[in-house]
Every structure is written in structure tokens, then in C-alpha cells.
Design a protein around this motif. Structure first.
Motif, PDB file in Angstrom:
ATOM      1  N   PRO A  93       0.642  -1.235   0.069  1.00 13.69           N
ATOM      2  CA  PRO A  93       0.025   0.059   0.075  1.00 13.69           C
ATOM      3  C   PRO A  93       0.764   1.307  -0.082  1.00 13.69           C
ATOM      4  O   PRO A  93       1.796   1.258   0.598  1.00 13.69           O
ATOM      5  CB  PRO A  93      -0.838  -0.277   1.405  1.00 13.69           C
ATOM      6  N   THR A  94       0.445   2.264  -0.830  1.00 13.22           N
ATOM      7  CA  THR A  94       0.995   3.399  -0.681  1.00 13.22           C
ATOM      8  C   THR A  94       0.901   4.149   0.611  1.00 13.22           C
ATOM      9  O   THR A  94       0.009   3.761   1.586  1.00 13.22           O
ATOM     10  CB  THR A  94       0.493   4.692  -1.749  1.00 13.22           C
ATOM     11  N   PRO A  95       2.059   5.148   0.989  1.00 13.12           N
ATOM     12  CA  PRO A  95       1.799   5.852   2.271  1.00 13.12           C
ATOM     13  C   PRO A  95       0.465   6.354   2.460  1.00 13.12           C
ATOM     14  O   PRO A  95      -0.257   6.400   3.606  1.00 13.12           O
ATOM     15  CB  PRO A  95       2.788   6.891   2.169  1.00 13.12           C
ATOM     16  N   THR A  96      -0.125   6.969   1.559  1.00  9.41           N
ATOM     17  CA  THR A  96      -1.531   7.670   1.708  1.00  9.41           C
ATOM     18  C   THR A  96      -2.576   6.621   1.935  1.00  9.41           C
ATOM     19  O   THR A  96      -3.390   6.744   2.723  1.00  9.41           O
ATOM     20  CB  THR A  96      -1.930   8.615   0.338  1.00  9.41           C
ATOM     21  N   LEU A 147      -6.210   4.464   5.743  1.00  8.85           N
ATOM     22  CA  LEU A 147      -6.850   3.228   6.525  1.00  8.85           C
ATOM     23  C   LEU A 147      -6.961   3.462   7.870  1.00  8.85           C
ATOM     24  O   LEU A 147      -7.762   3.387   8.577  1.00  8.85           O
ATOM     25  CB  LEU A 147      -6.212   1.776   6.142  1.00  8.85           C
ATOM     26  N   ALA A 148      -5.638   3.979   8.424  1.00  6.46           N
ATOM     27  CA  ALA A 148      -5.444   4.447   9.656  1.00  6.46           C
ATOM     28  C   ALA A 148      -6.547   5.370  10.191  1.00  6.46           C
ATOM     29  O   ALA A 148      -7.145   5.176  11.297  1.00  6.46           O
ATOM     30  CB  ALA A 148      -4.033   4.660  10.106  1.00  6.46           C
ATOM     31  N   VAL A 149      -6.552   6.390   9.511  1.00 11.13           N
ATOM     32  CA  VAL A 149      -7.613   7.443   9.787  1.00 11.13           C
ATOM     33  C   VAL A 149      -9.258   6.902   9.871  1.00 11.13           C
ATOM     34  O   VAL A 149     -10.052   7.262  10.768  1.00 11.13           O
ATOM     35  CB  VAL A 149      -7.692   8.675   8.735  1.00 11.13           C
ATOM     36  N   LEU A 150      -9.346   6.154   8.803  1.00 13.33           N
ATOM     37  CA  LEU A 150     -10.828   5.655   8.664  1.00 13.33           C
ATOM     38  C   LEU A 150     -11.380   4.545   9.848  1.00 13.33           C
ATOM     39  O   LEU A 150     -12.031   4.895  10.323  1.00 13.33           O
ATOM     40  CB  LEU A 150     -10.939   4.586   7.498  1.00 13.33           C
ATOM     41  N   ARG A 151      -9.961   3.909  10.316  1.00 18.14           N
ATOM     42  CA  ARG A 151     -10.351   2.960  11.364  1.00 18.14           C
ATOM     43  C   ARG A 151     -10.583   3.899  12.950  1.00 18.14           C
ATOM     44  O   ARG A 151     -11.401   3.596  13.525  1.00 18.14           O
ATOM     45  CB  ARG A 151      -9.343   2.064  11.549  1.00 18.14           C
ATOM     46  N   ARG A 152      -9.849   4.801  12.725  1.00 20.04           N
ATOM     47  CA  ARG A 152     -10.000   5.799  13.817  1.00 20.04           C
ATOM     48  C   ARG A 152     -11.349   6.343  13.965  1.00 20.04           C
ATOM     49  O   ARG A 152     -12.060   6.610  14.808  1.00 20.04           O
ATOM     50  CB  ARG A 152      -8.727   6.822  13.788  1.00 20.04           C
ATOM     51  N   LEU A 153     -11.788   6.882  12.827  1.00 17.41           N
ATOM     52  CA  LEU A 153     -12.929   7.640  12.601  1.00 17.41           C
ATOM     53  C   LEU A 153     -14.217   6.697  13.089  1.00 17.41           C
ATOM     54  O   LEU A 153     -15.204   7.257  13.544  1.00 17.41           O
ATOM     55  CB  LEU A 153     -13.318   8.193  11.323  1.00 17.41           C
ATOM     56  N   VAL A 154     -14.205   5.568  12.478  1.00 13.63           N
ATOM     57  CA  VAL A 154     -15.331   4.635  12.625  1.00 13.63           C
ATOM     58  C   VAL A 154     -15.294   3.664  14.011  1.00 13.63           C
ATOM     59  O   VAL A 154     -16.213   3.111  14.458  1.00 13.63           O
ATOM     60  CB  VAL A 154     -15.812   3.727  11.438  1.00 13.63           C
ATOM     61  N   GLU A 183     -12.203  -1.436   6.472  1.00 15.08           N
ATOM     62  CA  GLU A 183     -11.503  -1.398   5.273  1.00 15.08           C
ATOM     63  C   GLU A 183     -12.111  -0.488   4.242  1.00 15.08           C
ATOM     64  O   GLU A 183     -13.512  -0.046   4.478  1.00 15.08           O
ATOM     65  CB  GLU A 183     -11.654  -2.735   4.467  1.00 15.08           C
ATOM     66  N   LEU A 184     -11.519   0.120   3.523  1.00 16.71           N
ATOM     67  CA  LEU A 184     -12.001   1.043   2.509  1.00 16.71           C
ATOM     68  C   LEU A 184     -12.626   0.438   1.407  1.00 16.71           C
ATOM     69  O   LEU A 184     -12.184  -0.741   1.059  1.00 16.71           O
ATOM     70  CB  LEU A 184     -10.648   1.811   1.820  1.00 16.71           C
ATOM     71  N   HIS A 185     -13.959   1.074   1.027  1.00 22.03           N
ATOM     72  CA  HIS A 185     -14.695   0.156  -0.340  1.00 22.03           C
ATOM     73  C   HIS A 185     -13.764   0.562  -1.476  1.00 22.03           C
ATOM     74  O   HIS A 185     -13.171   1.664  -1.836  1.00 22.03           O
ATOM     75  CB  HIS A 185     -15.930   0.883  -0.053  1.00 22.03           C
ATOM     76  N   ASP A 186     -14.204  -0.138  -2.528  1.00 21.75           N
ATOM     77  CA  ASP A 186     -13.764   0.137  -3.807  1.00 21.75           C
ATOM     78  C   ASP A 186     -14.064   1.554  -4.348  1.00 21.75           C
ATOM     79  O   ASP A 186     -15.458   1.918  -4.113  1.00 21.75           O
ATOM     80  CB  ASP A 186     -14.490  -0.964  -4.787  1.00 21.75           C
ATOM     81  N   PHE A 191     -14.206  13.049   5.103  1.00 22.75           N
ATOM     82  CA  PHE A 191     -13.797  13.048   6.160  1.00 22.75           C
ATOM     83  C   PHE A 191     -12.077  12.741   6.239  1.00 22.75           C
ATOM     84  O   PHE A 191     -11.403  13.273   6.894  1.00 22.75           O
ATOM     85  CB  PHE A 191     -14.598  12.302   7.383  1.00 22.75           C
ATOM     86  N   VAL A 192     -12.026  11.589   5.664  1.00 24.37           N
ATOM     87  CA  VAL A 192     -10.555  10.926   5.623  1.00 24.37           C
ATOM     88  C   VAL A 192      -9.766  12.069   5.064  1.00 24.37           C
ATOM     89  O   VAL A 192      -8.802  12.394   5.410  1.00 24.37           O
ATOM     90  CB  VAL A 192     -10.500   9.579   5.164  1.00 24.37           C
ATOM     91  N   ALA A 193     -10.216  12.359   3.755  1.00 25.64           N
ATOM     92  CA  ALA A 193      -9.393  13.331   2.996  1.00 25.64           C
ATOM     93  C   ALA A 193      -9.008  14.585   3.700  1.00 25.64           C
ATOM     94  O   ALA A 193      -7.814  15.271   3.859  1.00 25.64           O
ATOM     95  CB  ALA A 193     -10.051  13.710   1.543  1.00 25.64           C
ATOM     96  N   THR A 194     -10.099  14.883   4.521  1.00 23.73           N
ATOM     97  CA  THR A 194      -9.989  16.414   5.262  1.00 23.73           C
ATOM     98  C   THR A 194      -8.752  16.153   6.343  1.00 23.73           C
ATOM     99  O   THR A 194      -7.967  17.055   6.429  1.00 23.73           O
ATOM    100  CB  THR A 194     -11.184  16.756   5.851  1.00 23.73           C
ATOM    101  N   MET A 195      -8.766  14.965   7.142  1.00 27.58           N
ATOM    102  CA  MET A 195      -8.021  14.661   8.068  1.00 27.58           C
ATOM    103  C   MET A 195      -6.483  14.937   7.591  1.00 27.58           C
ATOM    104  O   MET A 195      -5.638  15.142   8.236  1.00 27.58           O
ATOM    105  CB  MET A 195      -8.116  13.593   9.011  1.00 27.58           C
ATOM    106  N   LEU A 196      -6.482  13.853   6.497  1.00 30.02           N
ATOM    107  CA  LEU A 196      -5.182  13.742   5.952  1.00 30.02           C
ATOM    108  C   LEU A 196      -4.525  15.165   5.417  1.00 30.02           C
ATOM    109  O   LEU A 196      -3.285  15.427   5.391  1.00 30.02           O
ATOM    110  CB  LEU A 196      -5.162  12.764   4.629  1.00 30.02           C
ATOM    111  N   LEU A 197      -5.223  15.887   4.845  1.00 29.01           N
ATOM    112  CA  LEU A 197      -5.013  17.261   4.199  1.00 29.01           C
ATOM    113  C   LEU A 197      -4.697  18.239   5.542  1.00 29.01           C
ATOM    114  O   LEU A 197      -3.736  18.826   5.349  1.00 29.01           O
ATOM    115  CB  LEU A 197      -6.000  18.032   3.380  1.00 29.01           C
TER     116      LEU A 197
END
Length: 699
Positions: free
Chosen positions: A5-8, A13-20, A26-29, A60-66
Motif C-alpha cells: 500500500p502507498t503511504p496515503t 486506512l488508519a484514519v478511517l479505522r479511527r473515525l469509525v 476497510e476502505l470500499h472500492d 472526512f478521511v481526505a480532510t484529516m489527511l490534508l
């Protein structure tokens, strides 16, 4: 071998798991593709995915990463207060700092702006209308744009005038996108966009030549069990609902086509012991929020709602969606049924269409496209000096709601601009795009026919909805009533039909008296302003029913349909009017009956007035006389013009009236200026009280 997996991807995935709050999430297709496009490539993306797929997780995930990379806050444009409330709540659960600026929390705006200045906000939710508020646009928006980390446009089909829920304010987002600094990512999301709408939205997102990534997935909803139950009339549909509401799974939404139908249905169900609430655009905002909360907590069986409860309302375990009457397009229907079964294995979706649906679609067919003559009148009246909407309304003879819509369209087209104090003309040339508007009008008619095809099809209903949205993955669902047979009962229990019939036969709607003269009437030669003197007012009146009512509305719509012949009132309708009068509860019984003279329906009005007088054993004093040829103007104009059209047109001097209140009879109340002016004439002639009575109340 699976690539690393890329760093992003790892960070997302880490942010998603923290958020939910789920370490196994897991991230959907498609989610990662959109996130990487936004975060790594700072691209513009359009995500078209079914309800419940996880579009909010993307932003939400994109926001937190940005934000972790030093970006400013995300601005999320959201169309409805209910949707904003859900988005703020979802963000809070996920640890995202989200705040909203809207019409209900003006007292909090300074705190919100202070938090933004202190960089304590991750997501700011605003309505598209707020973007054109002069103060916000000129004082807050420029600073916000300079700091913008990402722009998100939720329910992006509203951008397109080809979409089922076009909103002119959304069209301004094109200008906002063009004004953003280079490299600011943009995300647009929707679950209801066909190929034409996708192309239109992508074109607007691509302002400035930017490439737009479209991430589109299958729109099938495996949890939904669709069905259509055709019943002969409104009474039978309500009887079915009385019989089987308790059998539907969990709690849900019952959609109606009109406010009156929502209120009447909710009342009927409550009287039968069902815990339901009405939810419409006329419901007080605090009551709407309380109703949303009650449904989410399963404290009610259902909300009986108009389309005011729609986009984005988030109750993952909603067990059913039922429609009393069909929306005017399959795409709008898909959007509403998408509220159900988002986090459950199964949810029931049932449509109970009515023979009156087409008439109601036509009744509410308001033009979101400008009318050439009206638009030119508005532009001609504006200059570089601001003019308020009420003042403009008094000059152009367009009622407030359609005038505001027209101004928004012209604003988006660049012909007018909203400023402090009202509206100004920009001086830019404006061309009426007749061909485009004709094509859009034709598309609306085609959508209505397509909805009727959905009701009649013997093929898979989910596949039909998917094809309506140009979903190339459409295939039979195996669950709907066409695929697997009818899953719903068709019987009506004893007594339910009688209860429904009594509810539909309910009569009597208050007609509130006018208390204020319209702004600008004096400019039209009507020398009044401010409050109407109490001694010149009508009292509260009554109508047999609203034109939009489920019960009497059908018969009334036939009478008032375009081209309908004038005819005397029927015995059944007269009997209904007598029941209204018997239930009225006035302080003093009227002592005479007076009719308003009618140019369109003289037989109807005269027979109604005489019939009421005969049954009530009251003297019929005749009709008011007409001065100067009678009223002028047409329905639908502004209040000032409607008042000017009837001002001093009625004469009561020839009437011989006994002492006491007068029952003033007419066929239809719309703006209420006709009965207001006629009542004033009678009051000035010495009548102590005027009680208006009409067959129908418009709306």
C-alpha cells in the motif's frame, strides 16, 4: 503478488479505522482512488455512489489527511438543515471538528468565525444560499477561500438544471471553484445522477480547464425490497396503511406529495393509535429537529413527510419507506427510497400510487427556468441602486417565491447581483436560452412518463431504477415484487376503510384574514400602507378544503382545472359546505349571505351562495356590484398588484342588509386580497363582521 500500500493508503486506512472506531474497517472500492486523487494529486473529483456507500468517509478521511499536511479547513456545501445536522453529528463522532453556518444559528456565527480564525475547525458546513449572502460573500468568504484546504459539494446533482432537484444557488459554485487558489482539491458527491447530470456537473467542476476524475459505482441496493401496490383510490390506500403500518419492519418514513396530505395522514394514523409525526416544509424548525431525533431513536413508528425530509437524512437502520403517491421521476424516487436499509440486511420499500398523482405533479410544476417576459421586467426595473425584494415585487407583478427563484437564476446568469440592501442590475447582457429551457421542460415531462412506466413494469424494479440513472451494471435484483412475487399483503381489515373514509371526508380549513397591506401598494395608486385597520378587516374565514387535500381536493381540482366548464355546485359539495358552517363556532351567527361577483365561475358562486342561504334559512342579499368593469389582473401575481387589481372594484351600496354579520361567499381563495377588499367595502358600509367562506383554499 499484491503491491504494498502507498503511504496515503496506509494513512487513509488508519484514519478511517479511527473515525469509525473499528480496527477491522476497510476502505470500499473507489474510496481510496478518490482520497488519493484529492490528497496526493489535489485533483477535482466527482463521486457517484449509492446511498450508504461511504461518500462522507471520503471527505472526512481526505480532510484529516490534508489537515495533517498543513492544509486549511474543508468547506462543505450542504443543501438541507437536516443533512447539516447529521453531517455535524457524524463528524463529532469521528473526532472531526465540524461547525455549521446557517439560518438557524445566527447567534453562533461570531463564535464560529473566531474558531476558524484560531484554526480550530476542520470542516465548515455552509448552505449554497449562504455563499451569496452579501455580508458573508464580501467579509468572510475571501479570507476563507485563501485558507481553503478542500471544497466539498454534497448532493452535487443540485448543481445541474437537468437534475431532479436543481437549485439555482448551487450554480454559483462554478464561480467559487474558479476563484480558488491553484491546487485546492474539490470533491462533489451524489447518489442520484444520470449520464447527462454527471456530464453537466463535471463540466462545472472543470472550470479553468481542470481535469475531473469521476468515480462511479453500481447503484443497486441489495437491502431494499421494492414493490408497487396499485389501489383504486385514496380511501383504500389509507385503509391499507391503517391495516398494515404495524406490520412494517422497524420505523420508517411515509412520503406524501403535499403538506395537506402529510398532515391529514399523520392525524388519521395518530387517531388510530399509531405513534407518528408530520414533517413538512411548514413544520417549525425546532419541531422538525425533534421529529428527526424521535425517528432516529425509534421513538415513533414513522414520520409522515413531504420531500422536506430527503437528501442525506441519516438513519442507518431505517426499516421502511412507503409512498402515498409517486414522486414525479424515478430518479427522485430512488433518492427518497435510498434513506432505507443503509445498515440493515433488509428494508421494505412500497409505492402506493394514486390516480391523482399526475394532477399534483402538474399543480406543483413550478418553473426553475426563467420566463422571458418576467426576467426582462425584473432586469428593466433594477439599476445600480439596491432594490429590496418586497419593493421589486410591487413593481414587476411576480409573487415573492417565484420572484426569489427568478432572481437567483438571473444572479447566476450574471444579469443581477445581490448586495447589501437588495438587488442591483449588473449591466451585463442577458440572453434567454429558449432552446435549452424547452429541452429541460420536455425532459421533465419524459421523467413523469418514466415514473408511470416504473409503476406498470413487470420487470425488475431495482434494475429499472438503475437504468434510470444510466447504471450499466443494472441487473435483476431477485427481491422485488416483480422478481420474487408480491411480499406485501393486499387486504384491508374490517373498519379501516370506514375510518379512512371519515378522515378523507373531514371538512373545514381556516382562512386567515389579511392584517397588513403589501409593500409598494401606494406606488400602484392604492393609498394604503402598514396594518389594516381592525374595523376594516375580515374575520377568520373557512374553506371547504384545500386544493391539495387527499379527500375533497380531487373533486375541487376538477372544478378549478384549466378549461373546466362553469357549473352549479353539486349537492354533495353543498352538503360538505353546510357541515363546515355547522362546525364553525362563530361568536355570532351571520344574518345574511353576500356573494362575490365572479367572471370565471358565475354559476358556481351564485349557486353556492344561494344554496347556503337556503339551507341556513338566511336572506340572500345578492352579489356585490362591480365598479369600472370589475377586478383586473391574473392569479399568481405579487400582493401589491393583486390588491391594485381589486381595489375599489366592489360596491356594497345597493345591498339591503339586515343588521348583523355577513357571510361572504366566493369560490377560491389564493392571495386573499379579493375577500380582504370586499370585506373592507362591507365593513365601511356598516357591517359589524364579515365571515368569508369559499370552496377551496389554494395550496
Amino acid at each position: 503478488m499484491t503491491p504494498a500500500p502507498t503511504p496515503t493508503a496506509s494513512a487513509a486506512l488508519a484514519v478511517l479505522r479511527r473515525l469509525v472506531g473499528d480496527p477491522a474497517a476497510e476502505l470500499h472500492d473507489g474510496q481510496l482512488e478518490a482520497i488519493e486523487a484529492l490528497v496526493d494529486d489535489r485533483r477535482r473529483a466527482l463521486v457517484v455512489q449509492r446511498t450508504g456507500w461511504g461518500k462522507s468517509a471520503v471527505y472526512f478521511v481526505a480532510t484529516m489527511l490534508l489537515r495533517e499536511r498543513g492544509a486549511g479547513p474543508t468547506v462543505l456545501v450542504s443543501p438541507l438543515l437536516a443533512l447539516m445536522r447529521d453531517q455535524v453529528a457524524a463528524a463529532e463522532r469521528a473526532g472531526v471538528r465540524a461547525v455549521a453556518i446557517n439560518s438557524t444559528n445566527a447567534h453562533e456565527w461570531q463564535d464560529v468565525l473566531a474558531a476558524l480564525a484560531a484554526d480550530e475547525v476542520d470542516v465548515l458546513l455552509v448552505s449554497p444560499e449562504r455563499l451569496n449572502n452579501p455580508s458573508f460573500r464580501e467579509n468572510q468568504l475571501p479570507t476563507l477561500v485563501r485558507r481553503l484546504g478542500m471544497l466539498v459539494v454534497d448532493e452535487a446533482h443540485c448543481i445541474s438544471d437537468w437534475g431532479h432537484d436543481f437549485r439555482p444557488d448551487y450554480r454559483r459554485l462554478r464561480d467559487l471553484v474558479a476563484a480558488m487558489p491553484p491546487g485546492v482539491p474539490v470533491l462533489a458527491t451524489t447518489a442520484t445522477a444520470n449520464r447527462r447530470v454527471v456530464a453537466d456537473v463535471a463540466e462545472q467542476l472543470g472550470t479553468g480547464g481542470a481535469d475531473v476524475l469521476t468515480v462511479r459505482g453500481p447503484l443497486a441496493r441489495a437491502s431494499l425490497r421494492l414493490g408497487v401496490l396499485r389501489l383504486p383510490d385514496a380511501r383504500t390506500r389509507l385503509a391499507w396503511l391503517l391495516s398494515h403500518l404495524g406490520d412494517l419492519p422497524g420505523s420508517g418514513i411515509i412520503y406524501t406529495l403535499t403538506v395537506a396530505a402529510a398532515q391529514d395522514t399523520a392525524r388519521l394514523l395518530r387517531e388510530a393509535g399509531h405513534d407518528v409525526r408530520a414533517y413538512t416544509g411548514q413544520t417549525d424548525p425546532a419541531d422538525r429537529e425533534a421529529a428527526e431525533g424521535a425517528l432516529k431513536r425509534n421513538e415513533v413508528k414513522a414520520l409522515v413527510a413531504t420531500s422536506a425530509l430527503g437528501m442525506g437524512f441519516d438513519k442507518p437502520d431505517l426499516g421502511f419507506v412507503l409512498h402515498l403517491g409517486a414522486p414525479s421521476s424515478p430518479v427522485a424516487y430512488y433518492q427518497q427510497v435510498g434513506r432505507a436499509g443503509r445498515a440493515t440486511a433488509s428494508a421494505d420499500v412500497l409505492l402506493l400510487p394514486g390516480p391523482e398523482d399526475r394532477d399534483i405533479w402538474q399543480y406543483f410544476a413550478t418553473a426553475s427556468m426563467p420566463d422571458r417576459g418576467r426576467a426582462e421586467r425584473v432586469i428593466a426595473e433594477l439599476s445600480d441602486e439596491p432594490l429590496s425584494t418586497p419593493a421589486l415585487e410591487a413593481l414587476v407583478d411576480i409573487r415573492r417565491t417565484p420572484l426569489e427563484l427568478l432572481l437567483k437564476v438571473l444572479d447566476v446568469d450574471g444579469a443581477v447581483r445581490r448586495v447589501q440592501g437588495g438587488w442591483v442590475a449588473t449591466g451585463q447582457p442577458w440572453t434567454y436560452d429558449a432552446d435549452r429551457y424547452a429541452r429541460i421542460a420536455a425532459a421533465r415531462v419524459a421523467e413523469q412518463e418514466h415514473m408511470l412506466e416504473y409503476e406498470r413494469t413487470d420487470g425488475c424494479r431495482m434494475e429499472f431504477l438503475q437504468r434510470s440513472l444510466d447504471d450499466e451494471t443494472a441487473a435483476p435484483c431477485g427481491r422485488c415484487d416483480s422478481c420474487a412475487g408480491a411480499w406485501y399483503p393486499v387486504d384491508v381489515v374490517d373498519g379501516a376503510a370506514a375510518s379512512a373514509g371519515r378522515a378523507l371526508d373531514r371538512v373545514g380549513v381556516p382562512v386567515e384574514p389579511r392584517a397588513q397591506w403589501p409593500v409598494g401598494a401606494d406606488r400602484l395608486g392604492v393609498p394604503v400602507r402598514g396594518r389594516i385597520a381592525v374595523e376594516e378587516r375580515a374575520s377568520e374565514g373557512r374553506a371547504l378544503a384545500r386544493l391539495t387535500d387527499l379527500g375533497w381536493g380531487n373533486a375541487l381540482r376538477e372544478i378549478f382545472a384549466a378549461g373546466a366548464a362553469d357549473a352549479p355546485v353539486t349537492r354533495a359539495m353543498l352538503d360538505g359546505c353546510v357541515r363546515v358552517l355547522a362546525q364553525w363556532g362563530w361568536d355570532e351567527r351571520p344574518t345574511s349571505v353576500v356573494a362575490l361577483p365572479s367572471r370565471r365561475r358565475p354559476l358556481l358562486v351564485d349557486s353556492l351562495a344561494r344554496g347556503i342561504a337556503d339551507v341556513g334559512r338566511l336572506p340572500y342579499a345578492g352579489a356585490l356590484a362591480l365598479r369600472d368593469g370589475g377586478p383586473t389582473g391574473e392569479p399568481g401575481g405579487s400582493s401589491a398588484f393583486r390588491l391594485a387589481g381589486v381595489w375599489q372594484r366592489f360596491d356594497a351600496s345597493a345591498l339591503e342588509l339586515p343588521p348583523g354579520p355577513v357571510l361572504l361567499v366566493d369560490d377560491l381563495v389564493d392571495s386573499r386580497w379579493t375577500v380582504t377588499v370586499a370585506a373592507r367595502e362591507l365593513r365601511l358600509a356598516g357591517v359589524p363582521e364579515v365571515l368569508p367562506f369559499v370552496l377551496a383554499l389554494r395550496g
